[in-house]
Design a protein around this motif. Sequence first.
Motif, short mmCIF file in Angstrom:
data_model
loop_
_atom_site.label_atom_id
_atom_site.label_comp_id
_atom_site.label_asym_id
_atom_site.label_seq_id
_atom_site.Cartn_x
_atom_site.Cartn_y
_atom_site.Cartn_z
N MET B 239 46.97 45.72 35.40
CA MET B 239 46.40 44.38 35.51
C MET B 239 46.26 43.76 34.12
O MET B 239 46.47 42.57 33.93
N GLU B 242 49.61 42.62 32.79
CA GLU B 242 50.08 41.39 33.43
C GLU B 242 49.22 40.19 33.10
O GLU B 242 49.52 39.07 33.52
N GLY B 243 48.11 40.43 32.41
CA GLY B 243 47.22 39.31 32.09
C GLY B 243 46.36 38.90 33.26
O GLY B 243 45.77 37.81 33.27
N ALA B 244 46.25 39.76 34.30
CA ALA B 244 45.47 39.38 35.48
C ALA B 244 44.04 39.89 35.40
O ALA B 244 43.21 39.54 36.23
N PRO B 246 40.40 39.85 33.96
CA PRO B 246 39.58 38.88 33.20
C PRO B 246 39.09 39.46 31.87
O PRO B 246 38.70 38.70 30.99
N ASN B 363 37.76 37.55 46.25
CA ASN B 363 38.59 37.48 45.05
C ASN B 363 38.13 38.55 44.07
O ASN B 363 37.41 38.28 43.12
N ILE B 364 38.55 39.79 44.34
CA ILE B 364 38.09 40.94 43.54
C ILE B 364 38.47 40.78 42.08
O ILE B 364 37.69 41.05 41.18
N LEU B 365 39.70 40.33 41.85
CA LEU B 365 40.17 40.17 40.47
C LEU B 365 39.25 39.27 39.66
O LEU B 365 38.92 39.56 38.53
N GLY B 366 38.82 38.18 40.28
CA GLY B 366 37.95 37.24 39.59
C GLY B 366 36.51 37.74 39.52
O GLY B 366 35.67 37.13 38.88
N ASP B 368 34.41 38.01 42.12
CA ASP B 368 33.55 37.50 43.19
C ASP B 368 33.37 38.52 44.30
O ASP B 368 34.32 39.18 44.70
N GLN B 399 29.32 37.96 35.83
CA GLN B 399 28.10 37.23 35.51
C GLN B 399 26.88 38.15 35.63
O GLN B 399 26.00 38.14 34.77
#
Lengths: 458, 433
Positions: B239, B242-244, B246, B363-366, B368, B399
């Motif tokens: 990840m 690939e720059g995915a 955060p 949206n696990i990657l983000g 949330d 956060q």
Amino acid sequence: MTDIAAIGHNLSETLKKYSADYIEAHLEESQASHITYRGRELESVDQTTAIGGNVRALVKGGWGFVSFNNLDDLSNRVELAVKQARLVGHEQSSLAQVAPIVDVLPIETHRNPITIPLTEKKKQLDEYLDIIWYTPQIQTSTINYGDSQKKSVYLNSSGSYIEQARTDTALHLVVVATKGGEVQQAGFSLGSRGDFSLIQGLHQQVAETAQRAVALLSAPQVKGGEYTVVLDPILAGVFVHEAFGHLSESDFIYENERLLQIMTLGKEFGSAELNIIDTATIPELRGSYKYDDEGVPASKTYLIREGKLVGRLHSRETAAKMNEKPTGNARAINYRHPPIVRMTNTYIEPRSASFTDIIGDIEEGVYAKNWYGGTTSMEMFTFSAGEAYMIRHGKLAEMVRPVVLTGNVFTTLKNIDAIGNDLEMNQGGGCGKGAQSPLPVSNGSPHIRIRHCLVGGR
Amino acid sequence: MEQMLAQVRRVAEQADAFVVSSEETSVQFETNRLKHIQSKQSSSVALRVVCQGRIGYAATTNLEDSPHLIDMAVAAARFGIPAKFELPVISTYPQITIFDSKVESVSIEEMINLGEELICRLREHTPDLLCGADVSKDVHCVHIINSRGEQISYKQTISNLSVWANLIRSTDMLFVGDGESSCHPILDSDTVAKEVLQQLDLAKHRTQAPSGLLPVVFTPDGVASALIPSLIAAFNGKMVLEGASPIGSKLGQKVFDKKLQLWDDPTIAYRPTSRPCDDEGTTSQRTPLIEQGVVTNFLYDLQTAALAHTQSTGNGHRGRSGLPTPSPSALVIAPGKVSLNEMVSDIKEGLVVEQLMGAEQGNILGGDFSGNVLLGYKIENGKIVGRVKDTMVSGNTYQLLKKITAIGRDPKWVGGSLNLPPLYFSKVSVASK
């Protein structure tokens, strides 16, 4: 290759030599190929083959189960399964009677995706990859393509012998967009019974998915709380599967007296408009078959008719214990697991409302489309949309971040107050239960409207 | 296997084979009584080749079928990606003890007794409880051999005990449960029983959950269901490449609360997630991921590490039949100093979240998450007053982990592969009916 049919015929004789209330065996041979892209690159291409089997025995209500990859000395495996069942069993076995069936189903060789050259499959996927990367602000993507062919032999101690085969094709695509530390994703999944042409010609859908991932970066998040929610056919299909389908699987309830009281036939779950059906008999759907993994012919079962509970899904054991007819819903994901009660193709029957009717009188609501996933605890369930919009003054308004919805089976189904006329089946799903996932199923529905649905958000 | 490797070397520059064979026995209980005994024998061989610089891969369950396996792998290599790695020279591996012969000699009768005893104890406490349980033992052998003439094999034992139970009152359903795993035999059910009994006591009364931004304590299971899926994705070297992720560009930066320490550890003695080397033969190591809130490492396998111009962290994981991919072995969050009771008594109105259902669907990657509280309790004036239902808890992992109010001092193994303490946050979004 090893001839599982020949081994199966020999084993038929062996099963008769052991004393048990019931013995069955499965032998399976499969081939699969996968192509995976990550980012701009093809990541992997692989091919796998597997061969294996199992023996399951029932003695005095207790089950023994033995699975194996090594097909030598099968009589030892049968002996072990019977011995284990004896250790467990202390009561009367009950198993619904099914007439022995001998049937050898032809293999559909005319469209085995395994035989399509890798170059051809890759060419199609390359086109989708180009479309994704033509979209600005895309950070990465994954494309997973897989196909498989499986031949299986089922036989049991009452003389059944069934050969079946199935082919499957599946495509999962996820596009990730980023901007200033924000990450958003969009995707879709679809599947077919080995028909590669359904994987072709998706250029428009791929482009829209990529554009949606980018658009989500600037979409606001819904404020958590209760809303009137409209579900598209795909998400409503996931909803019916999670919200009600699992509760109709009899292995959860047949020995649970309190749950039985709640799930008595005739109990009202929804409005008179609501019909829910499970059937493995519709050709070409991913949940379809002619015989289940206990050699029982597939059937069509109304779970809810005019809002009332009228049926449920059975294995031979649950049907006998509940004194109901077997429905042919015992399925195993592969030879490593015993069959358990599973759904096949589950859907809400269409009614008359149009989409405009359904959203027309909603002052503020959420239109949720597409799916990420869903899960249930029987009473409560969650399911998540892949795409969501606000509904304002009876019209679709701004796009919002995908939402997770939750409900309670005893109230949410009653809160469905409009059912559309546009049934669609979603073939992209796989179902998980116990350690067995993903099992090919399909589910579907027309558009539906749910009042007072709890939506998660900030 | 040596023979197969010798044949492969005629057509491939590099190759490795990953062979797993296992014997597993489990005793399963349903609705308070013994229902199934299962035994599973399985074997598989996965072959990776590098032909003309490209990776090909195939797997089979048929250990005798090496000619076909080689053909399939070589055929796949024509389409494969360029190999950037060199297979490891296998040196000496650390002594990591993951085998206990006592597991092999545990009898079926002992396993049955363990399950019966556990269910009996739970039902003495709550007679209407319907319990399911699973007692299992697994012995498996892993053999890795590569074209540099190197090989290693190791044997591991795993024993497992898990129990789940439901209590139905009219249409209200309560679900409780817990589990334990080890490379030693599990011979008593006390730890699991105590955990479930405590859940039953806390969930005895029903209360209405409040809505709004509230203080929330996540128990170790709660942390696992809400926050861990995002972190697993974010620390995956792929990840990052690939720059995915955060946090992919934040190596060396402080992204999290300075109280937070996270690492991956496949070297803990007698843990089912431990092993001397990963599935590519790279030596196991403890890898710090977050130190005092600073991102310190990501997890890599050979190929991903080569593409990222770094070293494999020994996290090449391949299941039974896949190409290696970076994956954590056991993730550990360092415990803090505060007890769970102290956290609860600090809260005037809030929640304790034990199980969040469906939280991994967003949206696990983000980062949330949003889930239904399957098991959770309401806190009023510093005390747990009862169970909440029909409640959604939502948030963003990044956060929340920026400002952790307190980290608990009593960690617990969750699902065998996560060692987590309770975490306390002062503002989490709660929506309830």
